[in-house]
Design a protein around this motif. Structure first.
Motif: not given
Length: 569
Positions: A148-150, A219-230
């Motif tokens: 669902h990134a888009d 599984d104990g590790v963080l995976h990141e998604q970035v939203m450009e609009d703060k």
């Protein structure tokens, strides 16, 4: 149109009977079930166990003169895959595999579906060739690659525009209101759906200087998604605080709360905590799936020699059994496994938890509520008057709770509880450091099980590898100069494991039984004597050595054993 689709229709049932892969009776039974359920015949035959999916696909590959592609070993291009919109990929069970000089190679779960083929040609506006793929692998990769990134970016933009136009008042978005069309609600729903699909244990929402970071712990590790609009951060955080019944006007102090929501037909209990930072309020949510089945002890991956001893200990009529480790090390899962085994009609079991993570039949489960002074100690004092045989205390948090638990263990009750300590050896002394009497700790404690979770090697892409100099030095330091330095494995990374080399986690355990020598050292409050006696106890093996056993057996890596060693030390 692709040449490989200019063919006669294949009747899969007749073909399988002709090839003697199923009987006529099995075909008729599957056809009857297909008529009732409306599912595809091939899927009915596979799910009923009449025929192996891979054998069916290989047969279709031969009959239709199209390739069979094993997606677990095929490198997919995420950008190319998303040229086919997610809704169509799921509806037609299709995935773009690669671009060829003749067009697009598309993997399909049902390569005989002519209608789906025609729709894919129309949607993609290109010549396509078909390949057979396993439907389970196809759906796994759709979940992994689309995420669902888009949609998240689109929803984030909608939230930003609505805020700029003052299109809605956040205070009107109550947790129970019918506001499912509000962009902020749909954004949060999408974030939760992605997290549940990926089996994430936590969601972190962190406003930065110019962006909003959404991170999921898998599984104990963080995976990141970035939203450009703060700007969307305040709307998202306020909505989540409303759902958790926290104060949305208070942004200077940490807050916590919880709520339950339905995501992808699962009931998820969410524990929320907020903290003010320099760039805005940061939120962390722990996800607990109420619908997931409680694992039995023999499903935890506990080594047989530890499992046998632990089972013997929890079947004793009284005493204290502690499970220790940091947050997220699987302590609750182990305790619920023990309770499942002890849960018989002849035993009265009472649990005191914060929160109640799984519903168990026949067990009286009480959730503490600090807002009304319903704390561990108060519930425990009442529980002892309810004629229990077994008591589970969610955590030994303070001296009062610990003392009630120890006295209950001395007066004929089996008490199970957890403690946040590094290993089994340091745990008993931690109880004394909490202010509990050494003689009480010595007389009541039966055993201590310390545990950690390490990442499990991906079975699809693991391969032998040579250790680097730092790993060799560490191994020799831990195991001695004559340590075996070969025979270890590492994951290369593939579609099945999101190119991490790991897939899932496995528990590492350390069991210490309190015998006469250890109890005597506790009574005398002699830490040195206790540690020496513990490490020389027959059958005792430390967490690090047990993790190394897993690495030698190809279950995990030396790097994971080193990481565990660093946490313990």
């Amino acid at each position: 149109m692709a040449a490989n689709m200019q063919r006669k229709r294949v009747r899969i049932g007749d073909l399988l009977v002709e090839q003697k892969m199923i009987s006529e009776a099995q075909l008729q039974a599957a056809l009857a079930e297909q008529k009732k359920s409306g599912r595809k015949l091939g899927r009915v035959l596979i799910e009923n166990g009449f025929v192996d999916e891979e054998k069916v696909l290989l047969l279709l590959s031969e009959q239709l003169d199209i390739p069979y592609v094993d997606l677990s070993r095929f490198e997919l291009d995420a950008e190319l895959v998303t040229r086919l919109p997610e809704t169509h990929a799921r509806r037609y069970r299709a995935l773009i595999l690669k671009e060829t000089p003749h067009g697009l190679l598309v993997g399909m779960g049902d390569p005989t579906d002519i209608f789906a083929f025609d729709e894919l040609v129309r949607i993609l506006k290109a010549s396509i060739q078909i390949a057979c793929v396993k439907e389970s692998d196809l759906l796994h990769n759709i979940d992994r690659l689309y995420q669902h990134a888009d949609q998240l970016r689109s929803l984030a933009n909608e939230v930003g525009q609505d805020m700029a136009e003052n299109a809605f008042d956040l205070r009107t978005l109550s947790a129970s209101g019918n506001q499912s069309d509000a962009p902020v609600v749909r954004l949060i729903q999408t974030v939760f759906e992605d997290a549940v699909r990926a089996n994430a244990s936590d969601i972190h929402i962190e406003p930065d200087e110019d962006v909003l970071r959404i991170r999921r712990r898998i599984d104990g590790v963080l995976h990141e998604q970035v939203m450009e609009d703060k700007r969307i951060a305040s709307a998202v955080v306020s909505r989540l605080k409303l759902m958790a019944e926290a104060d949305i006007s208070e942004k200077r102090l940490p807050q916590d709360g919880r709520f339950t929501l339905r995501v992808l037909d699962k009931s998820i209990d969410v524990r929320l905590a907020t903290i003010p930072t320099q760039t805005g309020e940061s939120v962390v949510m722990r996800l607990l799936d109420h619908g997931s089945a409680v694992r039995k002890l023999d499903q935890l991956g506990m080594p047989d020699h530890i499992l046998k001893r632990f089972r013997s200990i929890i079947h004793r009529p009284h005493g204290l059994v502690l499970v220790t480790g940091p947050t997220g090390s699987g302590k609750t899962t182990t305790l619920y496994g023990a309770l499942t085994e002890l849960n018989k009609a002849q035993s009265k079991i009472i649990t005191v938890e914060d929160p109640v993570e799984y519903q168990l039949p026949r067990v009286n489960q009480v959730q503490v509520n600090h807002r009304i002074n319903l704390d561990f100690a108060r519930v425990l004092r009442t529980a002892l008057r309810l004629d229990p045989d077994i008591i589970l205390i969610g955590e030994m948090r303070d001296q009062e709770t610990g003392e009630i638990g120890l006295r209950a263990a001395l007066t004929g009750h089996l008490v199970l509880s957890t403690l946040h300590t590094n290993d089994a050896v340091s745990t008993a002394m931690r109880l004394i450091d909490m202010g509990l009497e050494p003689y009480l700790v010595a007389a009541s404690t039966q055993a201590i099980l310390a545990q950690r979770l390490v990442r499990r090697l991906c079975s699809n892409c693991s391969a032998p590898r040579e250790l680097d100099p730092s790993e060799k030095a560490w191994l020799q330091n831990v195991s001695g100069e004559d340590a075996v330095l070969d025979g270890f494995r590492e994951g290369a990374g593939c579609n099945q494991c999101n190119h991490t080399g790991y897939h899932g986690r496995v528990g590492v355990y350390e069991l210490l039984e309190i015998d006469y020598t250890l109890a005597d050292a506790l009574r005398r409050n002699d830490p040195a004597a206790f540690e020496n006696a513990a490490r020389s106890q027959k059958g005792y093996r430390s967490l690090v050595f047990n993790a190394l056993d897993y690495a030698r057996d190809g279950i995990t890596t030396v790097a994971e054993a080193m990481r565990l060693s660093g946490m313990v030390e």
